[in-house]
Design a protein around this motif. Structure first.
Motif, PDB file in Angstrom:
ATOM      1  N   TYR A 180     -44.616   2.183  30.392  1.00  0.00           N
ATOM      2  CA  TYR A 180     -44.369   3.328  29.516  1.00  0.00           C
ATOM      3  C   TYR A 180     -45.088   3.214  28.184  1.00  0.00           C
ATOM      4  O   TYR A 180     -45.016   4.108  27.339  1.00  0.00           O
ATOM      5  N   SER A 181     -45.744   2.101  27.960  1.00  0.00           N
ATOM      6  CA  SER A 181     -46.455   1.892  26.701  1.00  0.00           C
ATOM      7  C   SER A 181     -47.745   1.119  26.972  1.00  0.00           C
ATOM      8  O   SER A 181     -47.944   0.004  26.491  1.00  0.00           O
ATOM      9  N   ARG A 182     -48.637   1.727  27.735  1.00  0.00           N
ATOM     10  CA  ARG A 182     -49.860   1.054  28.146  1.00  0.00           C
ATOM     11  C   ARG A 182     -50.889   0.951  27.021  1.00  0.00           C
ATOM     12  O   ARG A 182     -51.838   0.171  27.112  1.00  0.00           O
ATOM     13  N   ASN A 183     -50.739   1.745  25.985  1.00  0.00           N
ATOM     14  CA  ASN A 183     -51.693   1.698  24.875  1.00  0.00           C
ATOM     15  C   ASN A 183     -51.287   0.710  23.784  1.00  0.00           C
ATOM     16  O   ASN A 183     -51.979   0.567  22.788  1.00  0.00           O
ATOM     17  N   ASN A 184     -50.149   0.060  23.985  1.00  0.00           N
ATOM     18  CA  ASN A 184     -49.663  -0.885  22.985  1.00  0.00           C
ATOM     19  C   ASN A 184     -50.232  -2.269  23.283  1.00  0.00           C
ATOM     20  O   ASN A 184     -49.796  -2.962  24.197  1.00  0.00           O
ATOM     21  N   ARG A 185     -51.236  -2.676  22.521  1.00  0.00           N
ATOM     22  CA  ARG A 185     -51.836  -3.986  22.748  1.00  0.00           C
ATOM     23  C   ARG A 185     -52.153  -4.664  21.421  1.00  0.00           C
ATOM     24  O   ARG A 185     -52.277  -4.010  20.376  1.00  0.00           O
ATOM     25  N   VAL A 186     -52.317  -5.965  21.471  1.00  0.00           N
ATOM     26  CA  VAL A 186     -52.547  -6.756  20.259  1.00  0.00           C
ATOM     27  C   VAL A 186     -53.943  -6.481  19.697  1.00  0.00           C
ATOM     28  O   VAL A 186     -54.924  -6.427  20.444  1.00  0.00           O
ATOM     29  N   SER A 187     -54.029  -6.323  18.369  1.00  0.00           N
ATOM     30  CA  SER A 187     -55.311  -6.049  17.715  1.00  0.00           C
ATOM     31  C   SER A 187     -55.665  -7.093  16.648  1.00  0.00           C
ATOM     32  O   SER A 187     -56.818  -7.180  16.237  1.00  0.00           O
ATOM     33  N   GLN A 188     -54.670  -7.896  16.209  1.00  0.00           N
ATOM     34  CA  GLN A 188     -54.914  -8.929  15.200  1.00  0.00           C
ATOM     35  C   GLN A 188     -54.039 -10.143  15.497  1.00  0.00           C
ATOM     36  O   GLN A 188     -52.914  -9.989  15.980  1.00  0.00           O
ATOM     37  N   ILE A 189     -54.545 -11.344  15.187  1.00  0.00           N
ATOM     38  CA  ILE A 189     -53.757 -12.560  15.346  1.00  0.00           C
ATOM     39  C   ILE A 189     -53.871 -13.428  14.095  1.00  0.00           C
ATOM     40  O   ILE A 189     -54.876 -13.387  13.387  1.00  0.00           O
ATOM     41  N   TYR A 190     -52.823 -14.224  13.836  1.00  0.00           N
ATOM     42  CA  TYR A 190     -52.776 -15.075  12.651  1.00  0.00           C
ATOM     43  C   TYR A 190     -52.034 -16.366  12.982  1.00  0.00           C
ATOM     44  O   TYR A 190     -51.162 -16.387  13.849  1.00  0.00           O
ATOM     45  N   CYS A 191     -52.348 -17.438  12.265  1.00  0.00           N
ATOM     46  CA  CYS A 191     -51.648 -18.716  12.403  1.00  0.00           C
ATOM     47  C   CYS A 191     -51.300 -19.282  11.041  1.00  0.00           C
ATOM     48  O   CYS A 191     -52.102 -19.203  10.106  1.00  0.00           O
ATOM     49  N   GLY A 192     -50.119 -19.883  10.940  1.00  0.00           N
ATOM     50  CA  GLY A 192     -49.766 -20.718   9.809  1.00  0.00           C
ATOM     51  C   GLY A 192     -49.854 -22.170  10.258  1.00  0.00           C
ATOM     52  O   GLY A 192     -50.445 -22.469  11.294  1.00  0.00           O
ATOM     53  N   ILE A 193     -49.255 -23.065   9.500  1.00  0.00           N
ATOM     54  CA  ILE A 193     -49.232 -24.456   9.920  1.00  0.00           C
ATOM     55  C   ILE A 193     -48.482 -24.608  11.239  1.00  0.00           C
ATOM     56  O   ILE A 193     -48.927 -25.291  12.157  1.00  0.00           O
ATOM     57  N   SER A 194     -47.325 -23.957  11.371  1.00  0.00           N
ATOM     58  CA  SER A 194     -46.530 -24.115  12.589  1.00  0.00           C
ATOM     59  C   SER A 194     -45.973 -22.802  13.127  1.00  0.00           C
ATOM     60  O   SER A 194     -45.139 -22.806  14.020  1.00  0.00           O
ATOM     61  N   GLN A 195     -46.424 -21.668  12.591  1.00  0.00           N
ATOM     62  CA  GLN A 195     -45.992 -20.375  13.101  1.00  0.00           C
ATOM     63  C   GLN A 195     -47.203 -19.535  13.517  1.00  0.00           C
ATOM     64  O   GLN A 195     -48.309 -19.740  13.023  1.00  0.00           O
ATOM     65  N   LEU A 196     -46.966 -18.603  14.450  1.00  0.00           N
ATOM     66  CA  LEU A 196     -48.035 -17.741  14.962  1.00  0.00           C
ATOM     67  C   LEU A 196     -47.591 -16.291  14.866  1.00  0.00           C
ATOM     68  O   LEU A 196     -46.386 -15.985  14.951  1.00  0.00           O
ATOM     69  N   ALA A 197     -48.566 -15.390  14.717  1.00  0.00           N
ATOM     70  CA  ALA A 197     -48.246 -13.970  14.560  1.00  0.00           C
ATOM     71  C   ALA A 197     -49.291 -13.113  15.258  1.00  0.00           C
ATOM     72  O   ALA A 197     -50.460 -13.493  15.375  1.00  0.00           O
ATOM     73  N   ALA A 198     -48.850 -11.948  15.720  1.00  0.00           N
ATOM     74  CA  ALA A 198     -49.749 -10.974  16.344  1.00  0.00           C
ATOM     75  C   ALA A 198     -49.319  -9.581  15.918  1.00  0.00           C
ATOM     76  O   ALA A 198     -48.120  -9.291  15.845  1.00  0.00           O
ATOM     77  N   VAL A 199     -50.302  -8.729  15.650  1.00  0.00           N
ATOM     78  CA  VAL A 199     -50.044  -7.345  15.263  1.00  0.00           C
ATOM     79  C   VAL A 199     -50.653  -6.439  16.320  1.00  0.00           C
ATOM     80  O   VAL A 199     -51.787  -6.663  16.760  1.00  0.00           O
ATOM     81  N   THR A 200     -49.917  -5.418  16.725  1.00  0.00           N
ATOM     82  CA  THR A 200     -50.399  -4.495  17.754  1.00  0.00           C
ATOM     83  C   THR A 200     -51.068  -3.273  17.129  1.00  0.00           C
ATOM     84  O   THR A 200     -51.010  -3.067  15.915  1.00  0.00           O
ATOM     85  N   ASP A 201     -51.684  -2.461  17.977  1.00  0.00           N
ATOM     86  CA  ASP A 201     -52.329  -1.224  17.516  1.00  0.00           C
ATOM     87  C   ASP A 201     -51.342  -0.309  16.812  1.00  0.00           C
ATOM     88  O   ASP A 201     -51.725   0.492  15.948  1.00  0.00           O
ATOM     89  N   ASN A 202     -50.067  -0.382  17.188  1.00  0.00           N
ATOM     90  CA  ASN A 202     -49.042   0.481  16.598  1.00  0.00           C
ATOM     91  C   ASN A 202     -48.496  -0.067  15.290  1.00  0.00           C
ATOM     92  O   ASN A 202     -47.623   0.553  14.672  1.00  0.00           O
ATOM     93  N   GLY A 203     -48.993  -1.240  14.873  1.00  0.00           N
ATOM     94  CA  GLY A 203     -48.514  -1.833  13.638  1.00  0.00           C
ATOM     95  C   GLY A 203     -47.243  -2.634  13.800  1.00  0.00           C
ATOM     96  O   GLY A 203     -46.574  -2.955  12.805  1.00  0.00           O
ATOM     97  N   ASP A 204     -46.903  -3.006  15.052  1.00  0.00           N
ATOM     98  CA  ASP A 204     -45.737  -3.847  15.288  1.00  0.00           C
ATOM     99  C   ASP A 204     -46.129  -5.315  15.097  1.00  0.00           C
ATOM    100  O   ASP A 204     -47.208  -5.741  15.504  1.00  0.00           O
ATOM    101  N   LEU A 205     -45.224  -6.089  14.507  1.00  0.00           N
ATOM    102  CA  LEU A 205     -45.461  -7.509  14.260  1.00  0.00           C
ATOM    103  C   LEU A 205     -44.613  -8.351  15.203  1.00  0.00           C
ATOM    104  O   LEU A 205     -43.394  -8.153  15.302  1.00  0.00           O
TER     105      LEU A 205
END
Length: 355
Positions: free
Chosen positions: A281-306
């Protein structure tokens, strides 16, 4: 906030420096979440700045603008339309100026200016723990600072205060992004090729298992089969890449996001896209950015979800608790996330309101 100063004589003492123990050891390094020096502020509260303070830059033109920022363990890189300004601890040459024995970095007022790199404009800046990386407008990479783990990529392990060109497999490549959080460096070319150098004791550079301190830029062969890579991130003991299909791959050691049973991955391992909200139901929702800290990881989608995962000892994942998170979980930000900055034990997001 940066206050513009027309000449060096008007510089006042910036109260933004932390006390740093100038001790460093070769591998094996301490665990990524226990890197030396990060707790020094807690030991000496007199050096803590509880409120934002202006940093005075010796800019010649009052209309000049800050275009980029990067902070290491105890040094700061400020990129402006007049070039790069560096300040803070220069014990290993990470500020790009000669090392002065027994220099008092806590109380000095030195702001060093690097106008360009061999006549080229500096496009972006990246700071490792105790070294600095500059990306020129033509896609060349220059480094300086601490080099004992090979993190300068200059084919030696010495400290270097002069910005020097990284060669190796980067020769002839047009680099578009460099990523580094501690002592392992990733670089991405315009062709989607991934290169790496520096500390690899946790398997961050899987091609070179016999050497944990890679001092020359080397292509990461394991990324060739991942498709066209469009983004990279390097944490304290792991790395992450994103391809043009929106697929996220991780490797190294730590909480990698593929379940509690997986703490080490010797080669890039894909995190299922469904964990980032992709479904029928959400095929257009995909990751567009990635980030790393020392021990944490993050990803942001096209919709601006973190989405965040990893070590959460200090609540750096923003999930309302301090429990470690073993797979990507959506953070209730309440706005569209545009950019993320992961620190040692905290995370900052730049957001756009929904309305």
């Amino acid at each position: 906030m940066f206050k513009l100063v027309r000449n060096y004589s008007k510089l006042s003492s910036p109260k933004v420096r932390q006390k740093l123990t100038a001790t460093k050891t070769k591998s094996p390094n301490p665990p990524p979440n226990e890197l030396p020096g990060y707790d020094e502020a807690a030991k000496d509260p007199q050096n803590v700045v509880p409120l934002p303070k202006p940093i005075h830059l010796p800019l010649k033109n009052p209309s000049s603008q800050v275009t980029g920022l990067a902070a290491g363990r105890a040094h700061l890189l400020v990129l402006t339309t007049e070039g790069l300004f560096t300040l803070g601890n220069n014990g290993y040459g990470q500020c790009g100026r000669p090392i002065i024995v027994d220099e008092d970095y806590t109380n000095n007022t030195i702001v060093h200016h690097i106008p360009d790199i061999k006549g080229e404009r500096i496009k972006s800046v990246t700071a490792g723990q105790d070294h600095s990386i500059l990306l020129s407008e033509s896609g060349q990479v220059y480094t300086f600072g601490w080099g004992a783990d090979g993190q300068t990529g200059l084919a030696h392990y010495r400290n270097e205060y002069k910005p020097s060109l990284v060669k190796g497999d980067l020769a002839g490549e047009n680099i578009v992004k460099v990523a580094c959080m501690a002592d392992c460096v990733l670089a991405l070319s315009d062709k989607g090729t991934v290169f790496g150098w520096g500390n690899s004791e946790y398997g961050q550079l899987p091609s070179l298992v016999d050497n944990h301190q890679i001092n020359i830029a080397t292509e990461i062969q394991e990324c060739r089969s991942l498709g066209h890579v469009v983004d990279i991130a390097a944490g304290g003991s792991f790395c992450m890449v994103l391809n043009s299909d929106g697929n996220v791959f991780v490797w190294g050691y730590g909480i990698l996001g593929v379940g509690p049973a997986v703490q080490r991955a010797k080669e890039p391992t894909m995190i299922p896209a469904t964990l980032f909200g992709f479904n029928a139901y959400s095929r257009n929702n995909r990751v567009s950015q990635i980030y790393c800290g020392i021990s944490q990881l993050a990803a942001v989608t096209d919709n601006g979800d973190l989405y965040m995962w990893g070590c959460n000892k200090f609540g750096s994942l923003g999930l309302g608790n301090i429990e470690d998170q073993f797979f990507p979980l959506k953070v209730a930000v309440g706005a569209q996330v545009k950019k993320v900055s992961c620190g040692v034990d905290h995370t900052v997001t730049l957001c756009k309101p929904y309305i």
